[in-house]
Design an enzyme around this catalytic site. Structure first.
Site, mmCIF file in Angstrom:
data_model
loop_
_atom_site.group_PDB
_atom_site.id
_atom_site.type_symbol
_atom_site.label_atom_id
_atom_site.label_comp_id
_atom_site.label_asym_id
_atom_site.label_seq_id
_atom_site.Cartn_x
_atom_site.Cartn_y
_atom_site.Cartn_z
ATOM 1 N N GLU A 115 -3.439 7.625 -3.975
ATOM 2 C CA GLU A 115 -3.302 6.331 -3.506
ATOM 3 C C GLU A 115 -3.228 5.096 -4.420
ATOM 4 O O GLU A 115 -3.730 4.946 -5.256
ATOM 5 C CB GLU A 115 -4.623 5.618 -2.489
ATOM 6 C CG GLU A 115 -4.450 4.499 -1.718
ATOM 7 C CD GLU A 115 -5.724 4.382 -1.195
ATOM 8 O OE1 GLU A 115 -5.915 4.765 0.060
ATOM 9 O OE2 GLU A 115 -6.707 3.968 -1.660
ATOM 10 N N TYR B 197 0.885 -1.142 -0.182
ATOM 11 C CA TYR B 197 0.050 0.031 -0.025
ATOM 12 C C TYR B 197 0.907 1.206 -0.013
ATOM 13 O O TYR B 197 1.870 1.323 0.686
ATOM 14 C CB TYR B 197 -0.981 -0.058 1.167
ATOM 15 C CG TYR B 197 -1.632 1.468 1.293
ATOM 16 C CD1 TYR B 197 -2.853 1.614 0.976
ATOM 17 C CD2 TYR B 197 -0.992 2.429 1.979
ATOM 18 C CE1 TYR B 197 -3.602 2.654 0.933
ATOM 19 C CE2 TYR B 197 -1.848 3.650 1.907
ATOM 20 C CZ TYR B 197 -3.056 3.684 1.449
ATOM 21 O OH TYR B 197 -3.501 4.946 1.488
#
Ligand code: GDP
Ligand code: MN
Length: 386
Positions: free
Chosen positions: A189, A101
């Site tokens: 993101e 992530y």
């Protein structure tokens, strides 16, 4: 404003972040043509503005163009969390060795952006934060200095990334930060950023952004006409669209008292006091300063379009906004919408007598109040016994 995965990834690519090759299709045959052009295995991905598409069956691997066509047909007939899938992204499929992530958001408490990385990629970061918060590594970024390589190295080490990938990780992290800043984003993101293996499509980068998400600050969009154009009006509810076009800040809630207020602070206070007296606001609505009749009418239409609304509370503080203008707006809207619910009005400030007189003389049964507490109590009572 949320961007689709394919839009976010195209922006990321402009900042040097490796993404799979691919394109968007709206029909199964287009998906097939893209798969043929790409050659090799592909992944067919629903483009809807919600997370968890994978779990909902909105992401499928295809080994052949035939299969891509079939899967696209399947996915294009899905609804994911209530949203119909209208587009799919057909991307080169990666052989995934590790899912990471990587994201940037504004940390309001620290008053600066924070970059977060985690070795537990692919799942929702909120979930990681809940069950395994130590797995998330963070660095705060000084907006005047930007993101420095020592910081990205700290993240890479913190998540135990293979040292051979530290260099590409640094380039990707700094690219992501620049994309975030230069787009006036509130979130950028990559989840997952993947370390690729040998098995997928040929020629993929060792670290690859397989998913992408950006949320842009609506207040920054006037500086980015190219980004503003990316808005997908199919993904907006009719109410959201009408509010945006009328220049209103409107958030629908699930209570029964429709609130029309000028000023965000006053709107919040109005909602609080409505709750205090046992009611529940049906919406947050700020008609803004200097609201003219047509904007007030649009706001009232929005409120009355909500079937849960059992009473409307007008709380207007006339400063720049004149109460008589607001009253005219209310009357214009009433002629158009003919509401079946009781209405309570509290107008104070500039031209309040004129405003009140217009409402009283109009012949509409309007309950008036002088204080906010009185208005809220009357609205709560009216919603209970209309
Ligand atoms: P989300 O579920 O909406 O967040 O969509 P993602 O794009 O993150 O995809 C969800 C999951 O599908 C990823 O975490 C991967 O495990 C898998 N996935 C996505 N793209 C590929 C791919 O190219 N190859 C493989 N093997 N898996 C993929
Ligand atoms: Mn994802």
């Amino acid at each position: 404003m949320k961007l689709h995965e394919y839009q976010s990834k195209r922006i990321f690519a402009q900042y040097g972040i490796p993404i799979p090759e691919g394109d968007v299709a709206t029909t199964p045959s287009e998906a097939r043509a893209i798969a043929e052009r790409l050659g090799g295995p592909v992944v067919v991905k629903s483009q809807v503005l919600v997370g968890g598409r994978g779990k909902a069956g909105g992401i499928k691997l295809a080994r052949t163009p035939d299969e891509a066509e079939q899967l696209a047909a399947q996915i294009l007939s899905l609804q994911i969390k209530g949203l119909p899938v209208r587009k799919v992204l057909v991307d080169q499929a990666a052989d995934i060795r590790q899912e990471i992530y990587l994201g940037v958001v504004v940390d309001r408490a620290a008053a600066r952006p924070v970059m977060m990385a985690s070795s537990e990629g692919g799942v929702e970061i909120e979930e990681v934060a809940r069950v395994n918060p130590e797995a998330i590594k963070k660095v705060h970024i000084d907006p005047f200095i930007g993101l420095r390589s020592y910081q990205t190295r700290r993240l890479a080490k913190g998540i135990g990334l293979d040292p051979a990938l530290h260099r590409p990780f640094d380039r990707i992290a700094r690219g992501l930060y620049r994309a975030f800043v230069e787009s006036d984003a509130s979130l950028a993101e990559i989840n997952p950023l993947v370390a690729t293996g040998e098995g997928g499509a040929q020629g993929l980068a060792p670290l690859l952004a397989v998913d992408g998400k950006m949320i842009l600050d609506d207040n920054g969009l006037s500086r980015h006409p190219d980004l503003a154009e990316m808005r997908d009006i199919d993904e907006e509810t009719p109410t959201e669209r009408e509010a945006r076009e009328a220049g209103l800040s409107y958030v629908q809630l699930d209570g029964e008292i429709g609130c029309m207020v000028n000023g965000a602070g006053l709107a919040m206070a109005t909602m609080d006091i409505t709750k205090h007296f046992g009611g529940a606001p049906a919406n947050f609505l700020d008609i803004g300063g200097g609201a003219k009749a047509d904007r007030v009418a649009a706001a009232l239409r929005l409120i009355l379009a909500d079937p849960n609304v059992r009473a409307v509370l007008f709380n207007i503080f006339g400063g720049i906004t004149r109460c008589d203008e607001v009253a005219k707006g209310i009357l214009t809207a009433l002629e158009e919408v003919k509401p079946q619910v009781p209405m309570v009005a509290r107008l104070v400030g500039t031209n309040e007598e004129e405003g009140r007189r217009l409402l009283e003389e109009s012949g509409y049964a309007m309950i008036t109040a002088t204080t906010l507490a009185e208005a809220a109590q009357k609205a709560v009572a009216a919603a209970r016994n209309p």
